[in-house]
Design a protein around this motif. Structure first.
Motif, PDB file in Angstrom:
ATOM      1  N   VAL A  97       0.858  -1.186   0.000  1.00  0.00           N
ATOM      2  CA  VAL A  97       0.000   0.000   0.000  1.00  0.00           C
ATOM      3  C   VAL A  97       0.896   1.239   0.000  1.00  0.00           C
ATOM      4  O   VAL A  97       1.681   1.449   0.920  1.00  0.00           O
ATOM      5  CB  VAL A  97      -0.927   0.011   1.236  1.00  0.00           C
ATOM      6  CG1 VAL A  97      -1.737   1.308   1.279  1.00  0.00           C
ATOM      7  CG2 VAL A  97      -1.853  -1.199   1.203  1.00  0.00           C
ATOM      8  N   GLU A 148      -2.966   5.714   1.679  1.00  0.00           N
ATOM      9  CA  GLU A 148      -4.353   5.465   2.079  1.00  0.00           C
ATOM     10  C   GLU A 148      -4.900   6.783   2.597  1.00  0.00           C
ATOM     11  O   GLU A 148      -4.202   7.509   3.312  1.00  0.00           O
ATOM     12  CB  GLU A 148      -4.401   4.387   3.173  1.00  0.00           C
ATOM     13  CG  GLU A 148      -5.813   4.107   3.660  1.00  0.00           C
ATOM     14  CD  GLU A 148      -5.912   2.839   4.518  1.00  0.00           C
ATOM     15  OE1 GLU A 148      -4.929   2.069   4.567  1.00  0.00           O
ATOM     16  OE2 GLU A 148      -6.973   2.638   5.121  1.00  0.00           O
ATOM     17  N   LYS A 196      -7.363   3.720  -1.377  1.00  0.00           N
ATOM     18  CA  LYS A 196      -5.985   3.237  -1.278  1.00  0.00           C
ATOM     19  C   LYS A 196      -5.301   3.300  -2.634  1.00  0.00           C
ATOM     20  O   LYS A 196      -5.960   3.199  -3.672  1.00  0.00           O
ATOM     21  CB  LYS A 196      -5.954   1.769  -0.831  1.00  0.00           C
ATOM     22  CG  LYS A 196      -6.152   1.548   0.646  1.00  0.00           C
ATOM     23  CD  LYS A 196      -5.996   0.064   0.968  1.00  0.00           C
ATOM     24  CE  LYS A 196      -6.421  -0.200   2.407  1.00  0.00           C
ATOM     25  NZ  LYS A 196      -6.509  -1.638   2.687  1.00  0.00           N
ATOM     26  N   TYR A 249      -2.413   1.082  -4.296  1.00  0.00           N
ATOM     27  CA  TYR A 249      -1.442  -0.011  -4.239  1.00  0.00           C
ATOM     28  C   TYR A 249      -0.284   0.317  -5.169  1.00  0.00           C
ATOM     29  O   TYR A 249      -0.485   0.832  -6.270  1.00  0.00           O
ATOM     30  CB  TYR A 249      -2.082  -1.332  -4.685  1.00  0.00           C
ATOM     31  CG  TYR A 249      -3.104  -1.880  -3.717  1.00  0.00           C
ATOM     32  CD1 TYR A 249      -2.722  -2.325  -2.455  1.00  0.00           C
ATOM     33  CD2 TYR A 249      -4.445  -1.961  -4.078  1.00  0.00           C
ATOM     34  CE1 TYR A 249      -3.662  -2.843  -1.570  1.00  0.00           C
ATOM     35  CE2 TYR A 249      -5.388  -2.478  -3.204  1.00  0.00           C
ATOM     36  CZ  TYR A 249      -4.992  -2.915  -1.952  1.00  0.00           C
ATOM     37  OH  TYR A 249      -5.920  -3.428  -1.085  1.00  0.00           O
TER      38      TYR A 249
END
Lengths: 506, 506
Positions: free
Chosen positions: B373, B376, B429, B431
């Motif tokens: 991640v 966020e 989020k 990634y």
């Protein structure tokens, strides 16, 4: 030391009109010849040089300066190769006398930094470093061999004045490079009209080679290397005056026969992105013969898919106030980068398709042969529809660009301030930037893998004894993306010299 | 016809635990050996096969079925090569018995159309055509040699059930291909748990080769080809049990030694985009030895920069409701395409950098090792700032996507309807999809240039007598972009067979 008495006569003959290129003989087998199959040597020299472009002539000059004989073979009826029809720019820096005389600071570090960063993951780090470190000596060498530069700087992205000799010839002033490496003008070009500096460059170097006693034979087609049983390259089989001849090369062979942009099958096989370009660029001799001879001898090749793809939007620079968009209606590159970097992005990353969106203020003031008009409209929405771009995509792209351009900003690609202007004045146009339809010169960069002495390497990175390659028969400094005019010419003269120097002392 | 009496013993020994791989001997010269330097043959066979992956074992099976002796050399202590740790998928179509049994229509034309269009400008047109035309026979051949398929279809983009044997393994259902070529599931895979179909595939084929009397020697390191004075390949010098051995190959040598993903220097030199990927993928024997031996014999190479770059976001497919964006905050690819096509776009077109933007509904429900991640946030604006994307760029991209997704549309990349959903539910989020940080398996595709009979071609496209290459030692069907799982395995078995068939009749 020059043991070819007829060299000078042949050389002078070549400068006039000579017979047309010899017809191609079929090569009966592609493998290199064994030395044992040669019954007698028809010609002998120390350094045999296949090709007479900037790499070949630089090798010839340096061979003679190192005290060994040199023989250049040129397949065409005139020497000079593609270098002779090039712009003749040589990428030099680190504080050359010309840079200093015109008031520009430069450093090896800035030059090295730009070349490495712009070239990307395929950069030949060791070669670039050596090239930058020895750039001043390289400049001196060119001047010592008759290349003349004028003390005149041209501030535009393409030399715009006949006697301009120094300019910013890459993306040095474009984002992101200008923020990381101090820009300097590194394009060194003999003064000329109509961007024909290559003719001046090659005239000087060929005259120097001749004066030093290098020999040149034109209409001579090299075909195969001749290999000793121990693997050393002994010479070459050539085709000359309708006959097969065997040439002994006591010190080695330099493959300097250019790239392969004019062998359509080879381009399609190795570099399909270049095959799609409208305009194969180079002399007719760029048929890959040097590369093929090297492969047959066990030489490894590198970057065979690479080449330059030029999208010559400028001059005039005003068109760079427009924006280049892809098939999704998005911008994808700093439009004010070097036209070889823009062309690279189109050819290698956008499937060869893009458009330059301009308004009345940034459009050409004439119909320009370089870029066909793909669409013209009174508003962007209509332009978008005509180009069949995704619904609303171009509108959004132009809106975003304009919104920021009103404040002199370009958050996506940070064009230079002088190229930032909102697109507001109808009519709007979309120039076709596709590699297939726009005037898009392309040339190959892939070639034989060589070391810092221009020795051809095999698949284990070991040099093949007696075999050298330089210029576009080798994989040298120029990669995709092509980062500046003059890198290919500079690579050719630099490593052509090194080949000869190594052969002389080996 | 099999003249190696110890073949079976060696073969069976290899299936158990054997001694560790032999230490590497330095090769004293990289050029191929002359036949004259061989004082005696230590081993003899008809077809010598370097490697025991799917290409090698298919050549061995077909050699025996054609009535000639076959000897496989495996560098590792176990046979199977990278095929043995692969998913074991074979790309087959045109109406195979399995497709028909499970109710799917397919045609050679649809298969050919997809493979050509998706592969892009580097597609080997002739090879793809032959491969498609003979796909039914190829399927029958696999089954006849013990490969078992279950009559079970899996509808997800990755086989999701242990006994699934057929699935859509490429971008057949993604835009723009689904509109041009009728999609069909063409991924044929032996049923297995945890995507280990390669083990089942190779177990069957190695057993078939053994039953047919093919010989296998493990811990045997091929080093150099041996060449007759007329250029024909006579055999190979190998290293075995601490000694140098010379193996005579009366009918030829098949280089089937895999790619070079585990030779870091070679990857960096030839395929820097792959060098940047986090996870070199393949058995330890993928060191490029087959390719190097071929280059030394004058073989040409193709597409050395190509490979697969897998960005395995799915399973689960729900993540594909998100959007992938580049460093300019723009979408750049249909996210629901085959993960090898998405990976290709990231590695080769986006400098290895991208992010997958998801909301709470499309995010993984767990911390997944595959995709770190990167950011966020409760809103897109904050996500954009955290990722340091250009001002407003991600906001605009998400806004455009959401606006159309509300109506089930995706004007930019036309994802399948089930993957179109506005990103609305916090937290959001990003990634990290970068090839460096995400779990990104990479494998090489470049190799020796071969013809339809798997004969290695020289720089003039002429076959080198007695020399074949198949699988990833050759440049075959798989190119960048990699268009579907099973193309590389299918290429290996198909052209490995053809090599042996040609050698048997030559």
């Amino acid at each position: 030391m020059n043991d070819e008495p007829n060299g000078r006569r042949q050389f002078l003959k070549s400068l006039g009109l000579a017979a047309a290129g010899a017809a191609t003989l079929n090569v009966d087998a592609a493998a290199p010849m064994g030395r044992g199959d040669v019954r007698r040597w028809d010609l002998e020299t120390d350094l045999l040089i296949v090709g007479s472009g900037v790499a070949g002539v630089s090798a010839a000059i340096e061979a003679r300066r190192s005290g060994i004989a040199a023989l250049m073979l040129e397949r065409q009826h005139l020497p000079g190769g593609s270098s002779g029809i090039s712009g003749g720019v040589c990428y030099l820096g680190g504080g050359t006398p010309l840079q200093k005389a015109l008031g520009f600071d430069d450093s090896v570090e800035a030059m090295l930094g730009y070349m490495l960063a712009a070239s990307g993951p395929y950069a030949s780090t060791d070669k670039i470093q050596l090239y930058c470190e020895q750039s001043l000596e390289h400049f001196d060498w060119l001047v010592a061999n008759g290349v003349r530069y004028a003390q005149k700087y041209s501030d535009e992205k393409e030399i715009s004045i006949p006697d301009g000799s120094l300019y910013h010839c890459g993306s040095e002033r474009a984002w992101p490079f200008r923020e990381r490496f101090k820009p300097a003008p590194r394009g060194h070009v003999p003064p000329s009209e109509h961007l024909t500096g290559g003719r001046e460059l090659m005239r000087a170097l060929l005259a120097a080679a001749d004066a030093l006693g290098a020999r040149l034979i034109v209409n001579a087609e090299a075909q195969r290397l001749i290999v000793e049983t121990d693997g050393r390259i002994a010479g070459a089989r050539i085709h000359l005056d309708g006959k097969v001849r065997h040439v002994r090369a006591r010190r080695g062979v330099v493959l300097a026969a250019g790239g392969f942009i004019h062998d359509a099958e080879m381009v399609k096989t190795y570099a399909p992105e270049l095959a799609a370009c409208s305009t194969p660029w180079g002399r007719a001799g760029d048929l890959g013969i040097g590369i093929r001879m090297g492969i047959a001898a066990g030489g490894a090749t590198l970057r065979m898919h690479h080449g330059f793809v030029i999208t010559p939007m400028y001059p005039p620079e005003t068109i760079l106030r427009g924006i280049a968009v892809n098939a999704a209606g998005q911008r994808f590159t700093p439009e004010d980068g070097y036209y070889g970097m823009v062309g690279h992005d189109i050819a290698y990353r956008q499937n060869g398709r893009a458009w330059m969106i301009v308004d009345a203020d940034s459009a050409y003031g004439w119909n320009d042969f370089r870029l066909p008009v793909a669409a013209e409209a009174a508003d962007i929405a209509t332009l978008e529809k005509t180009l069949a771009l995704p619904d609303g995509a171009l509108l959004q792209t132009v809106d975003y660009y304009n919104r920021h351009a009103e404040h002199g900003r370009d958050p996506l690609f940070h064009k230079e301030a002088k190229f930032i202007a909102p697109l507001k004045t109808a009519p709007f146009k979309a120039y076709d930037l596709s590699t297939q339809h726009a005037f898009t010169p392309a040339h190959t960069f892939g070639g034989l893998h060589t070391d810092l002495d221009a020795r051809v390497l095999d698949a284990w990175n070991e040099p093949i004894p007696g075999l050298y390659a330089a210029g576009r028969s080798s994989a040298g400094l120029p990669v995709a993306p092509y980062i500046a005019s003059g890198v290919s010419i500079g690579d050719g003269s630099f490593f052509g010299r090194r080949a000869a120097r190594h052969a002389a002392r080996a």
